[in-house]
Scaffold this motif. Structure first.
Motif, short mmCIF file in Angstrom:
data_model
loop_
_atom_site.label_atom_id
_atom_site.label_comp_id
_atom_site.label_asym_id
_atom_site.label_seq_id
_atom_site.Cartn_x
_atom_site.Cartn_y
_atom_site.Cartn_z
N VAL A 458 0.84 -1.21 0.00
CA VAL A 458 0.00 0.00 0.00
C VAL A 458 0.86 1.25 0.00
O VAL A 458 0.57 2.23 -0.69
CB VAL A 458 -0.95 -0.03 1.21
N VAL A 498 -2.99 -2.07 -6.43
CA VAL A 498 -3.49 -1.01 -5.55
C VAL A 498 -3.35 0.35 -6.23
O VAL A 498 -4.25 1.19 -6.14
CB VAL A 498 -2.72 -1.04 -4.21
N LEU A 517 -8.92 4.26 1.65
CA LEU A 517 -8.30 2.95 1.43
C LEU A 517 -8.15 2.28 2.80
O LEU A 517 -7.54 2.84 3.71
CB LEU A 517 -6.93 3.11 0.77
N LEU A 528 -8.94 -5.71 0.97
CA LEU A 528 -8.46 -4.35 0.75
C LEU A 528 -9.55 -3.61 -0.03
O LEU A 528 -9.96 -4.06 -1.09
CB LEU A 528 -7.14 -4.36 -0.03
N VAL A 530 -11.10 0.05 -1.63
CA VAL A 530 -10.86 1.41 -2.12
C VAL A 530 -12.22 2.02 -2.42
O VAL A 530 -12.95 1.54 -3.30
CB VAL A 530 -9.96 1.41 -3.38
#
Length: 753
Positions: A458, A498, A517, A528, A530
């Motif tokens: 990240v 990402v 995020l 994960l 977004v």
């Protein structure tokens, strides 16, 4: 004088008589015990369960009948008459592709010797016959049949069962034609009930030997195992019925079953016992005697009225079987008008079937030609993309190098330089994404997986996407733990995933928007997420958003940018890591949420990242300054070569430049470089040839070679490595990566001295 045959009555009159004979007594019985309907609920449920088992058995028989008919059509091939087994192998493979349930096709001699197996190339050594019981029955009865589930004799040892058809010529059995079917192909049969019976629990198919072939619940655990002893005893004693048992799971259940006389297989519906154990009490006993008498009357009436109808239907069945074998259908005159017309229709169907077979062969030939054209077009597209990447990277290389020179000279502190740098990075990214799509399409994407923390991925992705986020004045909120989220993956590719999601959110969110995020544990893995509050995605586009070159609505000025391949790369890379990616959007103007799920990597301790190891090594105290490394740059692009040489000079290296083979040889002999950076696409003599000539002249004093090219495919890297090149740099070159490589040569060179 013979009497004229009676005029056949319509089928509906026969059905009326049949229904009258069977249902009228049942109606009377139902009127007598109407007040007992609540207590008869169990009987109703039992009938539904047995009916469901019968429907399941019929569905299986229809599935097998389709395979038998296809095999019988294939058995009529002229290739078998002439013994052209290799041509028959090709024809069998073509037919197999039209049958989704077939694993492969076998042709066996009467002695059981495999002659053709579409799972192997013609002429290869074939494994022996795995299931001989059904083969022997085919030899004995000369009738098509379905065999039992066995473990295959091939290398994979897969579970499968055969569907066998005899191949008879002039009364002599010449071959046995077999379609091998895996249990997985029966999933559609057992998973698609024809009724909405909510009481059904597990649907099972069992072969003639009592082996479970298909099961809706935990098939991987139970398929291939023998059914319970009570199940085998009950199903062999009756055609269909229902009884109490203990399931293979250890649960108390009722089992409704139906045994197929044609295949010998059994279909079963397993229901929880408590569903049927509703109180029925003494009321069932009170009316049992009357009910039994009425049911016997109903059965007798149905038997009397259905004898003639059954005889005509049997003749129609025999005529249909003859048609399936390619023989003229023959039926005696029937008293049922519809069955008499059926005989005429079967004869017409025989002629129509021949026409359809000819059309099918023509369609198959056309499809094969279309597939060949598609393969050729795909190869041309791949070659075009590779050349496009090379041609775009060549002019980008001197531009990137010149901008780095301006920065190091302190001449790049202007807004114009920042604009150029930002847009140039965007162009380089577009070229890389386009070539990545080409690699994925060809299945050439390779991953270098190592244990790592998701937080490190990240961090790198945020750094890559920050220029666009800052340019559009978005507020970015991060909620990612610095540890406890381990994954096994390719750090560069996960960073690309990402970064693509962040870049997509930044592009499609109006200036001043919000991006969030976050990452956390989810379903035994790592999620994960977004989120953005941008323009959202229309429902009609949601199902196609991860396809290459698919984009949402764009403004006239295309301020969002991009080629529509970023999300396609995201899905492909996540799939390659064993994960999945999902999209949720409430519609236009209501933002989007992309969720990536990755498997958690379990291990005692994650390794220290390479960049940390490098920075943790203390510099040598009092080490004497080393002399500059001599580097030879060979590139026919004068601008690129001169700019790179000047940049290396500013980095403290001695640099010589050449633009062709002759210049490279003369400069190498006079300059004696320690490292040579060679452009592969040189005129006249390419980089590989230049390296060979330098080695011939300098011998042991030859430099370390590194390739510089616009081609970055895996095949290009493999070729440069095979030619002795230590590294493969893709234009535009990363100067930090190049200097790191040059510095790595110092210990080896100083040690050699």
């Amino acid at each position: 004088m013979s009497l004229a045959p009676p005029q056949p009555l319509p089928l509906r009159w026969h059905l009326v008589r049949l229904v009258s004979g069977t249902l009228l007594p049942a109606v009377a019985f139902a009127a007598v015990i109407a007040f007992q309907l609540a207590r008869l609920e169990r009987g109703t449920v039992e009938k539904r369960a047995v009916h469901s088992a019968r429907v399941l058995a019929e569905s299986f028989e229809r599935e097998m009948s389709g395979s038998i008919q296809a095999l019988q059509a294939l058995a009529e091939s002229d290739r078998l008459d002439h013994g052209e087994l290799e041509a028959f192998h090709v024809e069998s493979e073509r037919v197999r592709r039209t049958q989704p349930s077939w694993r492969h096709v076998l042709l066996l001699s009467p002695e059981g010797q495999p002659l053709v197996n579409t799972a192997y190339s013609f002429g290869a050594a074939l494994p022996p016959l795995a299931e001989r019981e059904s083969f022997a029955r085919v030899l004995e009865t000369r009738q098509p049949l379905v065999g039992n589930l066995v473990v295959g004799q091939g290398a994979r040892k897969q579970l499968a069962f055969p569907v066998r058809v005899p191949v008879v010529r002039e009364g002599v059995l010449r071959y046995v034609l077999t379609a091998v079917i895996t249990p997985q192909s029966l999933a559609g049969v057992v998973d698609s009930p024809s009724s909405d019976n909510a009481d059904e629990w597990t649907r099972v198919l069992v072969d003639r030997e009592g082996t479970v072939v298909a099961r809706t619940r935990e098939p991987a655990r139970f398929v291939g195992r023998s059914a319970t002893r009570p199940f085998l005893e009950k199903t062999r004693a009756a055609v269909e019925g229902m009884y109490a048992d203990v399931s293979m799971d250890g649960e108390q259940v009722y089992v409704a079953f139906s045994h197929s006389s044609r295949s010998g297989w059994t279909a079963a519906i397993v229901s929880p016992r408590h569903v049927l154990d509703a109180p029925v009490g003494d009321s069932m006993l009170a009316v049992g005697g009357l009910g039994l008498g009425l049911l016997l009357v109903s059965a007798g009436g149905a038997w009397v009225f259905s004898r003639r109808l059954a005889r005509s239907i049997s003749e129609a069945e025999a005529a249909a079987a003859a048609l399936a074998e390619g023989n003229p259908p023959r039926m005696e005159p029937s008293s049922v008008r519809e069955l008499a017309r059926l005989g005429e229709a079967l004869d017409r169907s025989r002629l129509l079937l021949r026409e359809r077979e000819a059309e099918r062969d023509a369609h198959l030939a056309s499809a094969e030609a279309a597939r060949a054209e598609a393969v050729a077009a795909t190869r041309a597209k791949d070659a075009f993309l590779a050349m496009l990447g090379h041609e775009l990277r060549n002019p980008l290389a001197p531009i990137v190098t010149s901008l780095e020179l301006l920065r190091r000279r302190g001449l790049a502190q202007t807004p114009e330089h920042e604009v150029i740098s930002r847009q140039l990075r965007h162009v380089v990214r577009l070229v890389d994404d386009l070539l990545d799509v080409a690699r994925i399409t060809r299945g050439q994407m390779s991953l270098h997986r190592v244990p790592l923390e998701l937080a490190s991925v990240v961090s790198r992705a945020v750094e890559a996407a920050s220029p666009l986020i800052e340019q559009r004045r978005h507020a970015l909120a991060l909620h990612v733990p610095s540890s406890e989220l381990p994954v096994l993956g390719d750090a560069d590719r996960l960073t690309q995933v990402v970064a693509n999601l962040l870049t997509n959110a930044a592009r499609y969110t109006p200036p001043g928007g919000h991006i969030r995020l976050r990452a956390h544990d989810h379903e035994g893995g790592i999620a994960l997420v977004v989120e953005d509050d941008g323009q959202g995605i229309p429902p009609e586009l949601s199902s196609r958003i991860f396809e290459p070159f698919v984009q949402g609505p764009r403004s006239l000025d295309r301020s969002e940018g991009g080629l529509g391949i970023g999300l396609a790369l995201v899905r492909s890379l996540v799939d390659a890591h064993g994960g999945r990616v999902e999209l949720h959007s409430d519609g236009p103007g209501r933002g989007s949420t992309f969720t990536v799920w990755l498997p958690r990597h379990v291990q005692a301790e994650l390794p220290v990242p390479e960049e940390v190891r490098k920075t943790s090594v203390p510099p040598a105290v009092g080490a004497a300054p080393e002399r500059p490394v001599r580097v030879l740059v060979v590139d026919d692009n004068v601008d690129a070569a001169e700019a790179l040489a000047e940049l290396l000079g500013l980095s403290g290296y001695e640099v010589a430049v050449a633009h062709d083979c002759e210049g490279a040889l003369s400069r190498a002999e006079a300059f004696r470089p320690e490292m040579a950076l060679l452009d592969i696409g040189l005129p006249d003599v390419d980089g590989y040839g230049v390296a060979e000539r330098i080695q011939d002249r300098l011998g042991p004093a030859s430099p370390v070679f590194a390739a510089l090219t616009g081609f970055g495919q895996e095949t290009d890297r493999a070729r440069s490595a095979a030619a002795g090149f230590r590294r493969h740099f893709v234009k535009p070159i990363d100067i930090d990566e190049l200097t790191a490589f040059i510095e790595s040569l110092r210990p080896a060179r100083s040690g050699a001295a």
